[in-house]
Enzyme design. Structure first.
Site, mmCIF file in Angstrom:
data_model
loop_
_atom_site.group_PDB
_atom_site.id
_atom_site.type_symbol
_atom_site.label_atom_id
_atom_site.label_comp_id
_atom_site.label_asym_id
_atom_site.label_seq_id
_atom_site.Cartn_x
_atom_site.Cartn_y
_atom_site.Cartn_z
ATOM 1 N N GLY A 47 25.285 -27.184 -81.931
ATOM 2 C CA GLY A 47 25.706 -25.831 -81.344
ATOM 3 C C GLY A 47 26.469 -25.725 -80.470
ATOM 4 O O GLY A 47 27.023 -26.736 -79.678
ATOM 5 N N GLN A 52 31.958 -22.437 -73.711
ATOM 6 C CA GLN A 52 32.073 -23.922 -73.694
ATOM 7 C C GLN A 52 33.595 -24.266 -74.378
ATOM 8 O O GLN A 52 34.035 -25.164 -74.007
ATOM 9 C CB GLN A 52 31.131 -24.859 -74.518
ATOM 10 C CG GLN A 52 29.627 -24.941 -74.085
ATOM 11 C CD GLN A 52 28.804 -25.306 -74.899
ATOM 12 O OE1 GLN A 52 28.401 -25.264 -76.083
ATOM 13 N NE2 GLN A 52 28.746 -26.839 -74.876
ATOM 14 N N CYS A 102 24.403 -32.146 -74.427
ATOM 15 C CA CYS A 102 25.098 -30.801 -74.433
ATOM 16 C C CYS A 102 26.514 -31.315 -74.764
ATOM 17 O O CYS A 102 26.876 -32.262 -73.781
ATOM 18 C CB CYS A 102 24.960 -30.044 -73.126
ATOM 19 S SG CYS A 102 26.040 -28.642 -73.009
ATOM 20 N N LEU A 103 27.576 -30.699 -75.537
ATOM 21 C CA LEU A 103 28.844 -31.108 -75.641
ATOM 22 C C LEU A 103 29.668 -30.856 -74.184
ATOM 23 O O LEU A 103 30.662 -31.654 -74.161
ATOM 24 C CB LEU A 103 29.527 -30.287 -76.654
ATOM 25 C CG LEU A 103 28.595 -30.518 -77.868
ATOM 26 C CD1 LEU A 103 29.545 -29.469 -79.224
ATOM 27 C CD2 LEU A 103 29.161 -31.768 -78.493
ATOM 28 N N HIS A 144 19.045 -23.094 -76.117
ATOM 29 C CA HIS A 144 19.951 -24.031 -75.387
ATOM 30 C C HIS A 144 21.410 -23.113 -75.339
ATOM 31 O O HIS A 144 21.941 -22.868 -74.341
ATOM 32 C CB HIS A 144 20.166 -25.274 -75.825
ATOM 33 C CG HIS A 144 21.212 -26.343 -75.302
ATOM 34 N ND1 HIS A 144 21.053 -27.423 -74.895
ATOM 35 C CD2 HIS A 144 22.674 -26.090 -75.326
ATOM 36 C CE1 HIS A 144 22.289 -27.907 -74.305
ATOM 37 N NE2 HIS A 144 23.156 -27.196 -74.720
ATOM 38 N N GLU A 145 21.796 -22.788 -76.419
ATOM 39 C CA GLU A 145 23.177 -22.148 -76.722
ATOM 40 C C GLU A 145 23.186 -20.673 -76.038
ATOM 41 O O GLU A 145 24.270 -20.256 -75.358
ATOM 42 C CB GLU A 145 23.589 -21.779 -78.204
ATOM 43 C CG GLU A 145 23.691 -23.078 -78.978
ATOM 44 C CD GLU A 145 24.481 -24.209 -78.184
ATOM 45 O OE1 GLU A 145 25.380 -23.726 -77.563
ATOM 46 O OE2 GLU A 145 24.307 -25.337 -78.483
ATOM 47 N N HIS A 148 24.017 -20.718 -72.427
ATOM 48 C CA HIS A 148 25.260 -20.695 -72.189
ATOM 49 C C HIS A 148 26.001 -19.520 -71.580
ATOM 50 O O HIS A 148 26.902 -19.560 -70.926
ATOM 51 C CB HIS A 148 26.001 -21.693 -73.024
ATOM 52 C CG HIS A 148 26.079 -23.217 -73.116
ATOM 53 N ND1 HIS A 148 26.357 -23.977 -72.107
ATOM 54 C CD2 HIS A 148 25.522 -24.012 -73.980
ATOM 55 C CE1 HIS A 148 26.324 -25.116 -72.229
ATOM 56 N NE2 HIS A 148 25.896 -25.227 -73.417
HETATM 57 NI NI NI Z 1 25.233 -27.076 -74.495
#
Ligand code: NI
Length: 186
Positions: A47, A52, A102-103, A144-145, A148
């Site tokens: 995701g 991000q 997480c990216l 999670h997304e 953000h």
């Molecule tokens: Ni993340």
């Protein structure tokens, strides 16, 4: 299409509350979403939220791969999905602990507490409703997304003893941490 640069933890864009998308069908939003999908494919992630990629707007993309899905009827594999201006609600009191990365926090993983069952709704880039009920990994990815968009990163969801299960992906794998992938309901 373009592969976008991902903001890493420490960049202020990850800590701000994102603004609603005024027109989800606008060409620049379609382009952003297409670029986000290309970026997610490139990095093989689950995701990605607009903040991000340095765009503080309320939208995210995600998918649930077969190996992540728990098999529950609301936790089946799901293809590329975009949710613009999402609204999230928790259904019930049940919680889960599942491994997340997480990216924006590369190389690390942690077991993070989340709601087990949620409902989400929003629209896609054609302005059509996107509505889903989710459990397990599907629910955890969406939470999670969504976080953000409110400037929340997964370590901020961890409490006390959860930090025992926080480490570098490589080393956790070597140590053979149990249930490294699967969410385990509490
Ligand atoms: Ni993340």
């Amino acid at each position: 299409m373009a592969i976008l640069k991902i903001a890493r933890m420490g960049h202020p864009v990850l800590l701000q509350t994102a603004a609603p998308v005024a027109d989800p069908t606008a060409p620049e939003i379609r382009k952003l979403v297409a670029d986000m999908f290309e970026t997610l494919d490139d990095i093989q992630g689950a995701g990605l939220a607009a903040p991000q990629v340095h765009v503080p707007l309320r939208l995210f993309i995600f998918r649930v791969r077969a190996e992540r899905s728990g098999g529950d009827k609301d936790d089946r594999p799901i293809g590329n999905t975009v949710v613009i201006n999402p609204v999230l609600s928790f259904l019930g009191e049940e919680r889960q602990i599942g491994w997340e990365g997480c990216l924006s926090i590369p190389g690390l993983r942690a077991a993070v507490p989340r709601a087990w069952r949620i409902r989400y709704e929003g629209v896609d880039t054609e302005g059509k409703p996107v509505v889903g009920e989710a459990t397990g990994a599907h629910a955890a990815i969406v939470q999670h997304e969504y976080d953000h968009l409110d400037g929340i990163l997964y370590p901020m969801r961890m409490v006390g003893k959860d930090f025992v299960n926080f480490g570098f992906t490589e080393d956790l794998a070597k140590a053979g941490v149990p249930e490294f992938r699967r969410a385990a309901p509490l």
